[in-house]
Design a protein around this motif. Structure first.
Motif, PDB file in Angstrom:
ATOM      1  N   MET A 488      38.967 -81.779   5.641  1.00 49.85           N
ATOM      2  CA  MET A 488      38.040 -80.243   6.839  1.00 49.85           C
ATOM      3  C   MET A 488      36.910 -80.663   7.553  1.00 49.85           C
ATOM      4  O   MET A 488      37.170 -79.670   8.994  1.00 49.85           O
ATOM      5  CB  MET A 488      38.134 -79.427   5.892  1.00 49.85           C
ATOM      6  N   ILE A 489      35.960 -81.442   7.423  1.00 49.31           N
ATOM      7  CA  ILE A 489      34.792 -81.672   8.231  1.00 49.31           C
ATOM      8  C   ILE A 489      35.134 -82.061   9.200  1.00 49.31           C
ATOM      9  O   ILE A 489      34.745 -81.718  10.134  1.00 49.31           O
ATOM     10  CB  ILE A 489      33.772 -81.972   7.361  1.00 49.31           C
ATOM     11  N   VAL A 490      36.235 -83.014   9.095  1.00 56.68           N
ATOM     12  CA  VAL A 490      36.322 -83.819  10.450  1.00 56.68           C
ATOM     13  C   VAL A 490      36.827 -83.654  11.509  1.00 56.68           C
ATOM     14  O   VAL A 490      36.651 -83.541  12.783  1.00 56.68           O
ATOM     15  CB  VAL A 490      37.181 -85.450   9.870  1.00 56.68           C
ATOM     16  N   ALA A 491      38.267 -82.786  11.287  1.00 58.63           N
ATOM     17  CA  ALA A 491      38.902 -82.911  12.152  1.00 58.63           C
ATOM     18  C   ALA A 491      38.666 -81.521  12.859  1.00 58.63           C
ATOM     19  O   ALA A 491      39.434 -82.175  14.167  1.00 58.63           O
ATOM     20  CB  ALA A 491      39.722 -81.870  11.066  1.00 58.63           C
ATOM     21  N   PRO A 492      37.779 -80.811  13.127  1.00 59.64           N
ATOM     22  CA  PRO A 492      37.145 -80.253  14.128  1.00 59.64           C
ATOM     23  C   PRO A 492      36.610 -80.963  15.436  1.00 59.64           C
ATOM     24  O   PRO A 492      36.717 -81.007  16.381  1.00 59.64           O
ATOM     25  CB  PRO A 492      36.293 -79.439  13.928  1.00 59.64           C
ATOM     26  N   ASN A 493      35.577 -82.229  14.438  1.00 57.75           N
ATOM     27  CA  ASN A 493      34.608 -83.385  15.446  1.00 57.75           C
ATOM     28  C   ASN A 493      36.153 -84.033  16.323  1.00 57.75           C
ATOM     29  O   ASN A 493      35.415 -84.584  17.500  1.00 57.75           O
ATOM     30  CB  ASN A 493      33.666 -83.330  14.827  1.00 57.75           C
ATOM     31  N   LEU A 494      37.690 -84.069  15.888  1.00 61.90           N
ATOM     32  CA  LEU A 494      38.296 -84.930  16.137  1.00 61.90           C
ATOM     33  C   LEU A 494      38.831 -84.524  17.367  1.00 61.90           C
ATOM     34  O   LEU A 494      39.757 -85.080  18.198  1.00 61.90           O
ATOM     35  CB  LEU A 494      38.773 -85.840  15.495  1.00 61.90           C
ATOM     36  N   PHE A 495      39.445 -83.048  17.020  1.00 64.02           N
ATOM     37  CA  PHE A 495      40.316 -82.617  17.810  1.00 64.02           C
ATOM     38  C   PHE A 495      39.993 -81.443  18.676  1.00 64.02           C
ATOM     39  O   PHE A 495      41.181 -80.778  19.166  1.00 64.02           O
ATOM     40  CB  PHE A 495      41.570 -82.009  16.675  1.00 64.02           C
ATOM     41  N   ILE A 496      39.304 -80.788  18.404  1.00 60.71           N
ATOM     42  CA  ILE A 496      38.445 -80.028  19.349  1.00 60.71           C
ATOM     43  C   ILE A 496      38.573 -80.747  21.367  1.00 60.71           C
ATOM     44  O   ILE A 496      37.660 -81.687  20.850  1.00 60.71           O
ATOM     45  CB  ILE A 496      37.079 -79.615  18.933  1.00 60.71           C
ATOM     46  N   TYR A 497      38.921 -80.565  22.416  1.00 61.71           N
ATOM     47  CA  TYR A 497      38.627 -81.616  23.105  1.00 61.71           C
ATOM     48  C   TYR A 497      37.423 -80.772  24.318  1.00 61.71           C
ATOM     49  O   TYR A 497      37.580 -78.785  24.104  1.00 61.71           O
ATOM     50  CB  TYR A 497      39.879 -82.229  24.002  1.00 61.71           C
ATOM     51  N   LYS A 498      37.613 -81.156  25.382  1.00 66.60           N
ATOM     52  CA  LYS A 498      36.129 -79.834  25.796  1.00 66.60           C
ATOM     53  C   LYS A 498      36.926 -79.752  27.303  1.00 66.60           C
ATOM     54  O   LYS A 498      35.965 -78.823  27.789  1.00 66.60           O
ATOM     55  CB  LYS A 498      34.751 -81.214  26.129  1.00 66.60           C
ATOM     56  N   GLY A 499      37.864 -79.874  27.741  1.00 63.08           N
ATOM     57  CA  GLY A 499      38.847 -79.162  28.155  1.00 63.08           C
ATOM     58  C   GLY A 499      39.521 -77.360  28.457  1.00 63.08           C
ATOM     59  O   GLY A 499      38.657 -77.422  27.382  1.00 63.08           O
TER      60      GLY A 499
END
Length: 689
Positions: A488-499
């Motif tokens: 849960m902690i890692v997911a937002p950091n990996l899958f939120i893209y800056k586009g």
């Protein structure tokens, strides 16, 4: 393993950069309301004392009780809202960090592509650009000659779509698929390779079936094995293409249905991959050129796999973020590696990323709440600025960095990459493998192919990161971080893209992305193994290319002889007598060819440049393994202690023939490998890490 409905609330998107736009829940899903605890019995006036991430979850639960007219979000996966609390807390932390004055990155808009352009890009990405250009290159023909039935159908479908779109646009004339592959007037189809069980890492020997060795503690790759996982294991096969295997099960297309995950680790299946007599091959064991072919084949196979499941493989052409050209954070991985390799040639993971992992592994694995408990935002900001100025000068003091601050820097590094670690093009494919596929085994196969598609820099960095996360989970007893917590902690950091569209699209899949990270951590040993059916196809591609080259050389040689003869006839009109058979001489064979012809069947000559004994002929039998040959060379050089130390970490390589370079599994049976590639050379040398 099918994921069963747990009867929980469905979580939808939380817009991390617009907190007022809280998503609403479909009214047909009513959460279970837990009895209020003493901690939650305070009046509403104490609302400000509650962390914002918990308030968000409370609002999500409250809104789901009222009739709504809003449509449900695209996320089909969910768990109960309380189990996702860490996810939303991390999202809030990311938002706060983004508002702390960090640099804005330039977003480059990408023009939307029509269907024909998308298919043209796909054909180029799988190495079949010749179908678009019209040129008849040998590499494309070699690739097409190796395709299975489902793979050929996937290529044909994309090529037909491309040609139809181009004709509608009245562009340049497009060749018909029947003209390219010599198909008759019947509906166009590719000539597929017959599907059969093939030996791992090798070409199918006619009339022989793959031989499996007896199972022991070292003969298989276990994933998902711990005290909480099921005792019954499911076996994965790398021998037959995944897309071909799907056609053997009942044709029940994986439809859209609400998936609810169990956060307990025991809900994940235990998988094993048995070693065949050819052993297993990791991604770093093959040459760069062969890995390029693996990517071509993996994209074709992934497309065929999704086609078989009735899922459209979408590729994201979203706006791209332009990274910085120097520094540490917000810099493309390739640029970082180019700078680092000037100082440390051959390095595969950026130095700053390695140092952050090293710091956390040395002092932070047992820290309670590591990754979850955020460090001080002001300290992290100052440390980042100090790293930017002092890191490459080797003057940065790592002892001053607290563990939670180091974790914050690590997540910031991943989050600020100009392109996501798992690449922006295939983020929709990652989401689809969970939202559209219910069985864990099929999810894992799709994930496996997506990992094979990653560029080298992304794959090596992701591997280092996942190995670290596995160590964090292994210390759960002390750091209180379970597999689900870490995911849960890692997911937002990996899958939120800056586009520009990232906030709405990626954030709609909260539980989905957490489940993907959980699969990545749990089954990473499987994911770094190259499926043997892909290696078989690479061997066939190389053989086809060699045969084409030989034909071209013969043709060129004949043409040169003909031209030489014509030239001589023009210069000397008189008749030239041909030499008699008695006076004709046979050209001498080269020493290397003479040596190969002198080597008996089943005997290989192994070269070891770093040993005192640099070459040795070895008679193979059915039980000779790669590690036996290494042990023999080590024994021969054991009298020279400095040399023996150097040679202990070396591996046996198969070089040439129908493979570029292949580091052999120590448990590979050499006679089987020899029969698959009799023209290879065998070299002992250090394995590149």
């Amino acid at each position: 393993m099918e994921i069963k409905d747990s009867g929980s609330v469905v979580l939808t998107a939380y817009h991390s950069y617009a907190p007022s736009r809280i998503p609403r829940i479909e009214p047909s899903f009513v959460p279970e309301i837990a009895a209020p605890s003493a901690a939650s019995s305070h009046p509403i006036s104490s609302r400000k004392s509650i962390p914002r991430c918990r308030r968000i979850n409370r609002m999500l639960s409250n809104e789901s009780l009222h009739p709504l007219t809003f449509s449900r979000s695209n996320s089909q996966a969910s768990v109960d809202s309380t189990s996702m609390e860490d996810f939303w807390c991390e999202v809030e932390s990311i938002k706060e960090n983004s508002e702390s004055g960090q640099e804005e990155q330039t977003v480059t808009e990408v023009k939307p592509a029509d269907e024909g352009e998308l298919e043209a890009e796909w054909l180029q990405d799988v190495g079949l650009s010749t179908l678009i250009s019209g040129a008849e290159e040998e590499d494309g023909q070699a690739l097409l000659s190796t395709l299975t039935r489902t793979q050929a159908a996937a290529v044909q479908k994309r090529y037909n779509t491309y040609t139809q779109t181009m004709r509608k646009k009245n562009k340049h004339a497009v060749r018909d698929v029947r003209d390219i592959f010599g198909v008759a007037e019947s509906p166009p189809s590719f000539e597929p390779v017959p599907v059969s069980l093939v030996p791992a890492n090798g070409v199918q020997v006619p009339g022989k079936k793959p031989v499996w060795k007896a199972v022991n503690s070292n003969s298989c790759l276990d994933c998902g094995l711990d005290k909480d996982t099921p005792s019954v294991a499911e076996e994965l096969s790398f021998e037959v293409s995944f897309s071909e295997s799907i056609t053997e099960i009942p044709k029940e297309k994986e439809g859209l249905k609400s998936q609810r995950f169990k956060k307990e680790d025991s809900s994940l299946t235990k998988f094993i991959v048995r070693k065949s007599r050819f052993g297993l091959t990791e991604v770093g064991d093959l040459s760069v050129e062969d890995m390029k072919k693996i990517r071509y084949l993996s994209l074709i196979e992934l497309t065929a796999f999704y086609d078989a499941l009735g899922i459209e493989l979408k590729r994201d052409r979203t706006d791209k973020v332009k990274g910085r050209e120097n520094g540490l954070f917000g810099v493309p991985l390739n640029v970082l590696l180019e700078n680092d390799q000037k100082k440390f040639p051959g390095i595969k993971v950026p130095l700053i990323f390695q140092k952050l992992l090293q710091k956390l592994e040395e002092t932070g694995l047992e820290t309670e709440g590591i990754l979850r408990v955020p460090g001080s935002a002001s300290r992290v900001k100052n440390l980042r600025q100090e790293l930017e100025s002092k890191f490459y000068e080797d003057t940065f003091d790592w002892d001053q960095v607290r563990n939670n601050d180091a974790a914050g820097l690590l997540k910031m590094f991943i989050r600020e990459l100009p392109s996501p670690l798992f690449t922006v093009e295939y983020l929709p494919a990652f989401i689809a493998l969970v939202e559209r596929i219910s069985k864990i085994k099929l999810q894992l196969q799709a994930l496996h192919l997506l990992i094979m598609l990653l560029p080298d820099a992304n794959r090596d960095t992701a591997k280092a990161f996942l190995i670290f996360l596995k160590k964090v989970v292994a210390n759960e007893g002390k750091n209180k971080m379970s597999l689900w917590n870490v995911s849960m902690i890692v997911a937002p950091n990996l899958f939120i893209y800056k586009g520009k569209r990232s906030n709405q699209e990626e954030m709609q899949a909260a539980a989905t992305t957490a489940h993907i990270v959980r699969l990545l951590i749990r089954y990473q040993d499987i994911l770094w193994t190259v499926p043997s059916f892909l290696i078989t196809q690479v061997r066939k591609m190389n053989e086809a290319a060699i045969n084409n080259t030989k034909k071209q050389l013969i043709f060129d040689k004949s043409m040169r002889k003909l031209l030489r003869r014509k030239t001589l006839e023009r210069e000397r009109p008189e008749k030239i007598e041909a030499p008699s058979p008695r006076t004709s001489k046979t050209l001498p064979t080269s020493p290397s060819s003479r040596r190969k012809s002198d080597i008996p069947e089943g005997v290989i000559r192994v070269h070891a440049p770093l040993h005192s004994k640099v070459s040795m002929a070895i008679q193979l039998n059915g039980q000779t393994k790669a590690k036996d040959i290494l042990a023999r060379f080590h024994c021969e050089n054991s009298h020279d202690s400095p040399s023996s130390i150097k040679t202990q970490n070396q591996s046996l390589y198969e070089i040439g023939g129908n493979i570029g370079q292949h580091c052999l599994d120590p448990d590979a049976y050499m006679l089987d490998v020899y029969h698959v590639n009799p023209h290879a050379e065998w070299v002992i040398k250090p394995k590149t890490s």
